[in-house]
Design an enzyme around this catalytic site. Structure first.
Site, PDB file in Angstrom:
ATOM      1  N   CYS A 261       0.841  -1.190   0.000  1.00  0.00           N
ATOM      2  CA  CYS A 261       0.000   0.000   0.000  1.00  0.00           C
ATOM      3  C   CYS A 261       0.885   1.252   0.000  1.00  0.00           C
ATOM      4  O   CYS A 261       1.858   1.339   0.742  1.00  0.00           O
ATOM      5  CB  CYS A 261      -0.943   0.081   1.186  1.00  0.00           C
ATOM      6  SG  CYS A 261      -2.101  -1.281   1.280  1.00  0.00           S
TER       7      CYS A 261
ATOM      8  N   ARG B 217       4.190  -0.331  -4.623  1.00  0.00           N
ATOM      9  CA  ARG B 217       3.886  -0.854  -3.284  1.00  0.00           C
ATOM     10  C   ARG B 217       2.581  -1.619  -3.227  1.00  0.00           C
ATOM     11  O   ARG B 217       2.238  -2.210  -2.196  1.00  0.00           O
ATOM     12  CB  ARG B 217       3.809   0.303  -2.279  1.00  0.00           C
ATOM     13  CG  ARG B 217       5.076   1.102  -2.161  1.00  0.00           C
ATOM     14  CD  ARG B 217       4.874   2.266  -1.223  1.00  0.00           C
ATOM     15  NE  ARG B 217       4.686   1.831   0.136  1.00  0.00           N
ATOM     16  CZ  ARG B 217       5.658   1.672   1.020  1.00  0.00           C
ATOM     17  NH1 ARG B 217       6.894   1.919   0.670  1.00  0.00           N
ATOM     18  NH2 ARG B 217       5.401   1.273   2.241  1.00  0.00           N
TER      19      ARG B 217
ATOM     20  N   TRP C 240      -2.539  -2.829  -1.736  1.00  0.00           N
ATOM     21  CA  TRP C 240      -2.150  -4.239  -1.853  1.00  0.00           C
ATOM     22  C   TRP C 240      -3.005  -4.950  -0.810  1.00  0.00           C
ATOM     23  O   TRP C 240      -2.798  -4.782   0.394  1.00  0.00           O
ATOM     24  CB  TRP C 240      -0.664  -4.420  -1.557  1.00  0.00           C
ATOM     25  CG  TRP C 240      -0.153  -5.813  -1.769  1.00  0.00           C
ATOM     26  CD1 TRP C 240       0.325  -6.344  -2.933  1.00  0.00           C
ATOM     27  CD2 TRP C 240      -0.056  -6.850  -0.784  1.00  0.00           C
ATOM     28  NE1 TRP C 240       0.707  -7.650  -2.719  1.00  0.00           N
ATOM     29  CE2 TRP C 240       0.482  -7.994  -1.416  1.00  0.00           C
ATOM     30  CE3 TRP C 240      -0.379  -6.944   0.574  1.00  0.00           C
ATOM     31  CZ2 TRP C 240       0.710  -9.184  -0.757  1.00  0.00           C
ATOM     32  CZ3 TRP C 240      -0.159  -8.138   1.235  1.00  0.00           C
ATOM     33  CH2 TRP C 240       0.384  -9.242   0.566  1.00  0.00           C
TER      34      TRP C 240
ATOM     35  N   GLY D 174      -0.811  -1.061   6.446  1.00  0.00           N
ATOM     36  CA  GLY D 174      -0.474  -1.883   7.613  1.00  0.00           C
ATOM     37  C   GLY D 174      -1.602  -2.867   7.893  1.00  0.00           C
ATOM     38  O   GLY D 174      -2.424  -3.140   7.013  1.00  0.00           O
TER      39      GLY D 174
ATOM     40  N   GLU E 230      18.356 -17.433  -6.224  1.00  0.00           N
ATOM     41  CA  GLU E 230      17.929 -16.106  -6.692  1.00  0.00           C
ATOM     42  C   GLU E 230      17.415 -16.180  -8.140  1.00  0.00           C
ATOM     43  O   GLU E 230      16.411 -15.553  -8.479  1.00  0.00           O
ATOM     44  CB  GLU E 230      19.114 -15.133  -6.563  1.00  0.00           C
ATOM     45  CG  GLU E 230      18.879 -13.731  -7.054  1.00  0.00           C
ATOM     46  CD  GLU E 230      17.727 -12.981  -6.382  1.00  0.00           C
ATOM     47  OE1 GLU E 230      17.186 -13.462  -5.377  1.00  0.00           O
ATOM     48  OE2 GLU E 230      17.356 -11.919  -6.901  1.00  0.00           O
TER      49      GLU E 230
ATOM     50  N   LYS F  43      13.645 -15.146  -9.308  1.00  0.00           N
ATOM     51  CA  LYS F  43      13.376 -14.153 -10.360  1.00  0.00           C
ATOM     52  C   LYS F  43      12.403 -14.725 -11.381  1.00  0.00           C
ATOM     53  O   LYS F  43      11.464 -14.064 -11.788  1.00  0.00           O
ATOM     54  CB  LYS F  43      14.658 -13.730 -11.097  1.00  0.00           C
ATOM     55  CG  LYS F  43      15.625 -12.850 -10.371  1.00  0.00           C
ATOM     56  CD  LYS F  43      15.162 -11.450 -10.086  1.00  0.00           C
ATOM     57  CE  LYS F  43      14.392 -11.362  -8.818  1.00  0.00           C
ATOM     58  NZ  LYS F  43      15.045 -11.092  -7.603  1.00  0.00           N
TER      59      LYS F  43
ATOM     60  N   GLU G 296       8.740 -15.220  -9.857  1.00  0.00           N
ATOM     61  CA  GLU G 296       7.955 -14.047  -9.455  1.00  0.00           C
ATOM     62  C   GLU G 296       7.506 -13.197 -10.622  1.00  0.00           C
ATOM     63  O   GLU G 296       6.459 -12.555 -10.541  1.00  0.00           O
ATOM     64  CB  GLU G 296       8.693 -13.209  -8.409  1.00  0.00           C
ATOM     65  CG  GLU G 296       9.938 -12.525  -8.878  1.00  0.00           C
ATOM     66  CD  GLU G 296      10.651 -11.776  -7.758  1.00  0.00           C
ATOM     67  OE1 GLU G 296      10.023 -11.412  -6.767  1.00  0.00           O
ATOM     68  OE2 GLU G 296      11.866 -11.558  -7.905  1.00  0.00           O
TER      69      GLU G 296
ATOM     70  N   HIS H  52      19.269 -36.282  -4.694  1.00  0.00           N
ATOM     71  CA  HIS H  52      18.500 -36.712  -3.519  1.00  0.00           C
ATOM     72  C   HIS H  52      17.009 -36.418  -3.669  1.00  0.00           C
ATOM     73  O   HIS H  52      16.288 -36.369  -2.680  1.00  0.00           O
ATOM     74  CB  HIS H  52      19.058 -36.044  -2.261  1.00  0.00           C
ATOM     75  CG  HIS H  52      20.480 -36.410  -1.996  1.00  0.00           C
ATOM     76  ND1 HIS H  52      20.855 -37.651  -1.545  1.00  0.00           N
ATOM     77  CD2 HIS H  52      21.626 -35.706  -2.172  1.00  0.00           C
ATOM     78  CE1 HIS H  52      22.171 -37.696  -1.432  1.00  0.00           C
ATOM     79  NE2 HIS H  52      22.663 -36.535  -1.811  1.00  0.00           N
TER      80      HIS H  52
HETATM   81  C1  F6R Z   1      12.389 -10.486  -4.842  1.00  0.00           C
HETATM   82  C2  F6R Z   1      12.060  -9.431  -3.919  1.00  0.00           C
HETATM   83  C3  F6R Z   1      11.674  -9.798  -2.531  1.00  0.00           C
HETATM   84  C4  F6R Z   1      12.445  -8.911  -1.542  1.00  0.00           C
HETATM   85  C5  F6R Z   1      11.947  -9.166  -0.112  1.00  0.00           C
HETATM   86  C6  F6R Z   1      12.740  -8.378   0.913  1.00  0.00           C
HETATM   87  O1  F6R Z   1      12.716  -9.999  -6.097  1.00  0.00           O
HETATM   88  O2  F6R Z   1      12.099  -8.286  -4.257  1.00  0.00           O
HETATM   89  O3  F6R Z   1      11.884 -11.131  -2.281  1.00  0.00           O
HETATM   90  O4  F6R Z   1      13.800  -9.193  -1.659  1.00  0.00           O
HETATM   91  O5  F6R Z   1      10.598  -8.807  -0.019  1.00  0.00           O
HETATM   92  O6  F6R Z   1      12.631  -7.011   0.695  1.00  0.00           O
HETATM   93  P1  F6R Z   1      13.655  -5.992   1.320  1.00  0.00           P
HETATM   94  O7  F6R Z   1      14.974  -6.265   0.729  1.00  0.00           O
HETATM   95  O8  F6R Z   1      13.110  -4.646   0.930  1.00  0.00           O
HETATM   96  O9  F6R Z   1      13.634  -6.221   2.800  1.00  0.00           O
END
Ligand code: F6R
Length: 614
Positions: free
Chosen positions: A2, A27, A74, A101, A487, A491, A494, A510
């Site tokens: 949000c 956000r 959100w 929140g 990672e 990527k 997501e 395994h």
């Molecule tokens: C993945 C991604 C999320 C953030 C996670 C932590 O691409 O962006 O997994 O890495 O939400 O966010 P921060 O780093 O802002 O605490």
């Protein structure tokens, strides 16, 4: 999670609120709304969809008025629809409120308010706040600011809220606890409110970061006053913003994510600027200078973070163990905070967060702090909550990251962890002088090497075209490149919604090997280093089961080239620095696959950039 904005001043609020909401759309983007004080009372408009849908819904002229609030959502409680969108209003339409929140005790509060005759229209937790404030105004006869304060005394949870009241038409009241809120102080007697500084920077560089438990009262005539929840007046501390406006634009790229991937030679360089002193053979991290000795004496380092930041933390584990010989435990912040972890006063906790606002990471820090550990932050967003509650830390200086999928933040975090581990290792004498100097030179060469990796984009696009319709994908790596495999998988899933898993290459046999058939793309990081031969064997095992192998290899490699279906070359580098290079083709492949599948790369479904709810 949000985004919220507010404006009080001499100008029309609508264009300011809309452009602010567009900056904050990363956000949350499932519904949007505004409330603006007009001549004839409060005008509220909200709808499901993005800020552009709200603009279309209201029409070209917008809403007239010089005091207003706006929200991009959100969803947590209640599906994304017109009714659940913010602002929420009191029954008589005089009060409107936006919230970021979660109100944890909303069910109890709602029950009491229903008994008192309040009718709820939405399924949100937020709506209780507006009725609660309304109820206090009626029963106590208090003004808006005092009613907000009294209401918040009954609230359990996290919030950044802004309230507007038709009875006090020139005023906004805002409050924060665990969700961020920044106030901009303009030059024309105007004030801006936002979840982060990005909507504010085009209007003013003077900001006040609100602290937990603070209530801000902003009036046209009287300006800004800040109180705490005990009703004591506070003196706001004004700081200067350093963000450059052009860093918030796409700069000719189709998406922020592609721009941010391509920015990495620059962002990695900026993370090292003034810290890597090759001539003097030293690493200088001014932000943690006073804690260097604590690091040197540390018996253990705990790393906390979430998502991509957690992956960077895993690279940090290998770095600190190799160079500084300090045992490291890397923890998901969300698990750590709800365990009863053993924390000692001589533990160092490194908290990693791009946004500096992640609720779970904040809570993990609070827990470790309460037990006496020293907390070192690695954050990107200057002035963010995590940056402020840690004992010390270093900013990554990657610049604003707007694409929801984290890219340049990861490489900047890994760069900083590398600098930290080398600095401490050098101080402890666990890394010898010649090797230290060699690694400094190698680190300095990384930005230019990333530029070379970026030149493989055409080849990566070709590979993306072949695998864009895959339903699953596996990512394998060993040692320093196991976190890179995680990672890479994150990527892909997501932004393209393809199921992907990262695994340590040797673990494949395994279990995951059962998944391999001719349909399965397997991305393997197989650079020449400590476990090269072992990874080559793992590739053979995949090929023997007809899996398709896309390997990231060292320039000039011939062995993997002969067995893999595709190879992408990256420049040779010491094992410890390979993550900074190997992650780049994986970011690009996810990007191109997602674009080819028609996905919204910068704002993937269900995700939000700053996860301020647990
Ligand atoms: C993945 C991604 C999320 C953030 C996670 C932590 O691409 O962006 O997994 O890495 O939400 O966010 P921060 O780093 O802002 O605490």
């Amino acid at each position: 999670m949000c985004g919220i904005v507010g404006y009080v001043g001499p100008k029309e609020a609508w264009p300011i609120l809309i452009s602010g909401l567009k900056r904050l759309e990363y956000r949350g983007y499932d519904s949007a709304g505004v409330a603006i004080m007009g001549d004839k009372g409060l005008q509220v408009s909200k709808c499901k969809g993005r800020v552009a849908d709200l603009e279309a819904h209201v029409g070209k002229k917008g809403l007239k008025g010089t005091v207003g609030i706006g929200h991009t959502r959100w969803a947590t409680h209640g599906e994304p629809n017109d009714v659940n969108a913010h602002p929420h209003t009191s029954a008589n339409g005089e009060l409107a409120l936006i919230h970021n929140g979660i109100i944890e005790n909303y069910a109890t509060l709602k029950e009491e308010l229903i008994k008192r005759g309040y009718v709820f229209r939405s399924e949100t937790d937020t709506e209780v706040l507006v009725h609660l404030i309304d109820d206090i105004q009626r029963t106590e006869g208090t003004d808006l600011a005092e009613s907000v304060r009294l209401a918040l005394l009954n609230v359990v949870g996290a919030y950044a809220i802004v309230v507007v009241d038709a009875k006090s038409p020139d005023m906004l009241v805002a409050a924060r606890k665990s969700s961020p809120l920044v106030i901009g102080i303009g030059n024309d007697g105007d004030h801006f409110l936002a979840s982060d500084a990005t909507p504010i920077v085009e209007h003013t560089r003077n900001v006040v970061y609100m602290e937990d438990g603070e209530i801000a009262i902003i009036e046209k005539e009287k300006g800004l006053r800040v109180r705490n929840i005990k009703n004591q007046e506070l003196r706001p501390s004004v700081q200067a913003l350093e963000i450059q406006l052009e860093t918030l634009e796409k700069g000719g790229y189709d998406h922020f994510m592609l721009k941010e991937i391509n920015e990495q030679p620059r962002s990695i360089r900026d993370s090292m600027r003034g810290r890597l002193n090759i001539a003097g053979s030293e690493v200088v991290l001014g932000g943690i200078k006073d804690y260097e000795q604590k690091f040197v004496n540390a018996k253990r380092i705990l790393v906390v973070g979430c998502g991509t930041s957690w992956h960077a933390g895993m690279v940090g584990e290998y770095l600190f163990e190799e160079f500084a010989r300090i045992p490291v435990e890397v923890e998901y912040a969300s698990e750590f905070r709800y365990r009863d972890p053993v924390i000692n006063e001589d533990d160092i906790v490194i908290a990693i967060s791009q946004s500096g606002e992640t609720a779970d990471t904040l809570a993990a820090i609070e827990l470790a702090k309460s037990r006496g550990a020293t907390i070192i932050g690695i954050c990107n967003v200057v002035g963010s909550s995590i940056a402020r509650i840690t004992h010390a830390g270093s900013y990554t200086h990657a610049g604003p990251e707007i694409g929801v999928a984290s890219t340049k933040a990861f490489t900047a975090q890994v760069t900083l962890l590398t600098l930290m581990a080398l600095m401490i290792g050098h101080r402890k004498g666990t890394i010898d002088g010649a090797r230290f100097q060699q690694l400094l030179l190698e680190l300095d060469a990384i930005p230019a090497k990333v530029e070379r990796v970026l030149k493989t984009e055409a080849q990566i696009k070709y590979i993306a075209e072949i695998y864009k319709d895959a339903r699953n994908a596996l990512y394998l790596g060993r040692g320093y490149c196991f976190p890179v495999a995680l990672e890479g998988a994150l990527k892909l899933k997501e932004i393209s919604y393809i199921h992907a898993e990262g695994y340590p290459a040797a673990e494949m046999k395994h279990g995951p090997i059962a998944l391999i058939d001719e349909e399965m793309p397997v991305f393997v990081i197989a650079t020449q280093g400590a476990s090269y031969e072992k990874v080559v064997s793992n590739i053979q095992e995949v090929k023997a089961r007809k899996g398709k192998v896309i390997a990231i290899v060292t320039e000039g490699d011939t062995v993997v080239k002969a067995i893999a279906d595709h190879t992408i070359e990256i420049p040779a580098s010491p094992d410890a620095l390979v993550p900074l290079l190997a992650v780049v083709p994986l970011q690009l492949i996810s990007y191109h696959i997602a674009v080819m599948r028609g996905c919204n790369v910068d704002q993937p479904r269900n995700l939000a950039k700053s996860v301020t709810v647990e």
